[in-house]
Scaffold this motif. Structure first.
Motif, PDB file in Angstrom:
ATOM      1  N   UNK A  31       0.849  -1.187   0.000  1.00 21.73           N
ATOM      2  CA  UNK A  31       0.000   0.000   0.000  1.00 21.73           C
ATOM      3  C   UNK A  31       0.890   1.243   0.000  1.00 21.73           C
ATOM      4  N   UNK A  32       1.961   1.191   0.777  1.00 17.97           N
ATOM      5  CA  UNK A  32       2.895   2.311   0.815  1.00 17.97           C
ATOM      6  C   UNK A  32       3.573   2.522  -0.530  1.00 17.97           C
ATOM      7  N   UNK A  33       3.993   1.416  -1.118  1.00 14.32           N
ATOM      8  CA  UNK A  33       4.620   1.529  -2.436  1.00 14.32           C
ATOM      9  C   UNK A  33       3.655   2.199  -3.403  1.00 14.32           C
ATOM     10  N   UNK A  34       2.426   1.724  -3.409  1.00 15.35           N
ATOM     11  CA  UNK A  34       1.421   2.281  -4.320  1.00 15.35           C
ATOM     12  C   UNK A  34       1.265   3.776  -4.076  1.00 15.35           C
ATOM     13  N   UNK A  35       1.257   4.114  -2.824  1.00 19.49           N
ATOM     14  CA  UNK A  35       1.094   5.508  -2.445  1.00 19.49           C
ATOM     15  C   UNK A  35       2.302   6.329  -2.888  1.00 19.49           C
ATOM     16  N   UNK A  36       3.465   5.822  -2.613  1.00 20.36           N
ATOM     17  CA  UNK A  36       4.672   6.577  -2.944  1.00 20.36           C
ATOM     18  C   UNK A  36       4.868   6.709  -4.437  1.00 20.36           C
ATOM     19  N   UNK A  37       4.546   5.639  -5.142  1.00 20.44           N
ATOM     20  CA  UNK A  37       4.712   5.692  -6.593  1.00 20.44           C
ATOM     21  C   UNK A  37       3.562   6.446  -7.234  1.00 20.44           C
ATOM     22  N   UNK A  38       2.624   6.837  -6.417  1.00 19.11           N
ATOM     23  CA  UNK A  38       1.477   7.595  -6.912  1.00 19.11           C
ATOM     24  C   UNK A  38       0.803   6.907  -8.094  1.00 19.11           C
ATOM     25  N   UNK A  39       0.474   5.636  -7.907  1.00 21.59           N
ATOM     26  CA  UNK A  39      -0.245   4.921  -8.956  1.00 21.59           C
ATOM     27  C   UNK A  39      -1.606   5.576  -9.175  1.00 21.59           C
ATOM     28  N   UNK A  40      -2.194   5.265 -10.311  1.00 20.92           N
ATOM     29  CA  UNK A  40      -3.472   5.898 -10.655  1.00 20.92           C
ATOM     30  C   UNK A  40      -4.617   5.364  -9.804  1.00 20.92           C
ATOM     31  N   UNK A  41      -4.461   4.136  -9.337  1.00 24.43           N
ATOM     32  CA  UNK A  41      -5.515   3.552  -8.522  1.00 24.43           C
ATOM     33  C   UNK A  41      -5.099   2.194  -8.008  1.00 24.43           C
ATOM     34  N   UNK A  42      -5.781   1.708  -6.975  1.00 22.77           N
ATOM     35  CA  UNK A  42      -5.443   0.373  -6.495  1.00 22.77           C
ATOM     36  C   UNK A  42      -6.668  -0.495  -6.293  1.00 22.77           C
ATOM     37  N   UNK A  43      -6.473  -1.760  -6.641  1.00 27.00           N
ATOM     38  CA  UNK A  43      -7.479  -2.784  -6.392  1.00 27.00           C
ATOM     39  C   UNK A  43      -6.939  -3.658  -5.284  1.00 27.00           C
ATOM     40  N   UNK A  44      -7.754  -3.900  -4.295  1.00 25.58           N
ATOM     41  CA  UNK A  44      -7.244  -4.544  -3.091  1.00 25.58           C
ATOM     42  C   UNK A  44      -8.204  -5.570  -2.526  1.00 25.58           C
ATOM     43  N   UNK A  45      -7.673  -6.740  -2.220  1.00 23.23           N
ATOM     44  CA  UNK A  45      -8.466  -7.676  -1.423  1.00 23.23           C
ATOM     45  C   UNK A  45      -7.874  -7.664  -0.015  1.00 23.23           C
ATOM     46  N   UNK A  46      -8.511  -6.952   0.883  1.00 20.55           N
ATOM     47  CA  UNK A  46      -7.938  -6.677   2.205  1.00 20.55           C
ATOM     48  C   UNK A  46      -7.672  -7.959   2.993  1.00 20.55           C
TER      49      UNK A  46
END
Lengths: 325, 325
Positions: free
Chosen positions: A108-123
């Motif tokens: 989640x941090x990586x996604x945030x830092x890399x500023x991806x366009x969006x995330x799909x997540x199975x919590x």
DNA sequence: TTGAAAGCGCTAACAT
DNA sequence: ATGTTAGCGCTTTCAA
């Protein structure tokens, strides 16, 4: 490593012109454009996406964070996501959280830092939090399991109903002591499947075990159940990786599915028709889950103000031999 | 979206101090550090990785490009890569090329544009080219299949030898007409396994079919073989997804593995012991392949001048019942 | 149509 | 120990 100014210098133009040529935004003189292209070619120039994204404040990559990359159910979702994302020009990167909160947080941090366009997540569980992502305006859609305490987009399966139905199927096939083998507490699908089972047998008659969503744990748990003085005569199993463990436990005891013990498992893995007897399963529309989720995410990227939507898909009982005596 | 200067302003310090505090590089006054941390917290600040990477000219992410995310062999590799990368602080993103050159090229481009620290790749075929990556100094290590015409790091399996051995095993178990079902031409593992089979039976006696590395194609190809006037009495199958198709073809014809037709397949999928009879397989050390490959990649990232190394691991025949009459 | 120049958010000299 | 500042490579106003 050639940069845009190298290209500009070589073509005898400004960096702006190079940028314009390469992105085909504004129109540039064909003559200049040709020079630019040639220079870029000669220099082996490749735009630096980091710089571009930093400037544009956007990326065309989606992150898909799943909890078990070795589970066909999730890889099937991945295919669905990817197929849909690709036609819109998005790439998707797959991250394996391994049902582990720490790993999940890392990704989640990586996604945030890399500023991806969006995330799909199975919590992975109730501790999962995406508020940081959301605060930065990165859209998140929940897949397979709802996100604790939020009202975002999500695509789920009515898994409680499916479990209830599967249990009733077993009862209807005259199994008298149906037990349930499900995943860890807190994992929503595990809890829901157990609830569905409760719905069907009544909580007072319930016999169940919990284990990790893996073959090994399921093997032990199933063994434990089977070795009771009065063992169950049927088993509802919460996913296909667990089913592997269960079938191993049966084999160790020379028990035959169907005849000796009725089995219904969630997830229609590729091997379920290969075994003898073929496995009765609750098939979830994994690929479709992925597609729908990607659609939702793309829609939200395009318009962050739209109402959150929850899509609930149906699972389907595929009646094969392991649930018949 | 709070930036480093917002934090600096709020804490009443310079951006440099914020950066230093957050990265723990140089030492800063505890008092100031506390103020910075507090300000960051209050603002919900999260560093922009794009900007950081642009500045630092480096990222801590590895790309792993595999050809089939639904094949347990590759997901197992992924686990190996991930486990090793993680302890060194690298994240790995998985990309699924789907045995498709175009998709592969797209992901190679993404890797290049995002300037990942390194890539692990199982090339789809002879057309795969990583010269662009290499020119930009991004290290690539080949996994499972060699990269056409280069001398980079790679980790492979002596698959030809394994195929030869498996074929001989079948022959030794008194099967007389052993056929081979392998993957598409140009896919190195498919070609190598076929060669190993040739080694054992002699090219003049060879009976073989090629199909995609998927269940469906294998089912047809196996069916075709089985429906010959004089069908083979044993089959060497090149991977576990194909094995699924083959077993389906047998079932359709009420043929029993082992007794009616000997079967050995590559890859020890989780379900191979569940079927009756259990499947004799050539087990490849997938997880280990992933670990070693990641090690090689990390080593090269640390030192780009080291000699390229090729690691060849051994596969192991696991003798079960499907290769005995 | 083209170029000059600002600035995306951050880190790392360098200076103090 | 801290601040000032240049600049990573790109896109995009703004002028010309």
């Amino acid at each position: 490593m050639a940069t845009i100014s190298d290209v500009a210098a070589r073509a005898g133009v400004s960096t702006a012109t190079v940028s314009r040529t390469l992105n085909g935004k504004s129109t540039v003189d064909p003559e200049l454009a040709a020079r630019v292209l040639e220079a870029a070619e000669e220099l082996g120039y490749h735009p630096n996406g980091l710089a571009r994204n930093l400037r544009r404040q956007e990326t065309a990559v989606l992150a898909l964070i799943i909890s078990d990359v070795e589970n066909p159910f999730f890889t099937s979702i991945a295919r669905g996501v990817e197929d849909l994302a690709q036609v819109s020009g998005y790439s998707v990167v797959l991250c394996n959280s391994d049902e582990n909160e720490d790993k999940e947080r890392r990704y989640l941090d990586v996604a945030l830092q890399e500023r991806v366009a969006g995330v799909l997540l199975s919590p992975t569980g109730p501790a999962t939090s995406v508020t940081r992502l959301r605060r930065l305006g990165i859209p998140v859609v929940a897949v397979d399991r709802p996100l604790p305490g939020t009202d975002g987009d999500q695509v789920l399966v009515d898994t409680r109903r499916a479990a209830r139905q599967a249990t009733r199927h077993l009862v209807a096939n005259s199994y008298r002591r149906v037990a349930c083998l499900t995943g860890p507490p807190g994992v929503r699908t595990a809890d829901d499947r157990l609830s569905g089972y409760f719905d069907a047998v009544g909580e007072e008659n319930a016999i169940f075990r919990r284990a990790e969503y893996r073959a090994e744990g399921a093997r032990h748990a199933a063994g434990d159940l089977l070795d009771q003085p009065v063992p169950p005569d049927a088993l509802l199993v919460a996913n296909s990786t667990m089913a592997i463990g269960v079938l191993e436990a049966l084999a160790e005891r020379s028990l035959r599915a169907g005849r000796d013990i009725g089995i219904v498992s969630f997830d229609d893995a590729p091997w379920t028709t290969l075994i003898d007897p073929p496995l009765t399963v609750v098939a979830q529309p994994a690929y479709e889950i992925g597609r729908v989720a990607a659609q939702l995410l793309l829609a939200r990227i395009a318009d962050s103000t739209r109402e959150p939507v929850t899509t609930t898909l149906d699972a389907q009982l595929i009646d094969r031999q392991s649930s018949h005596r």
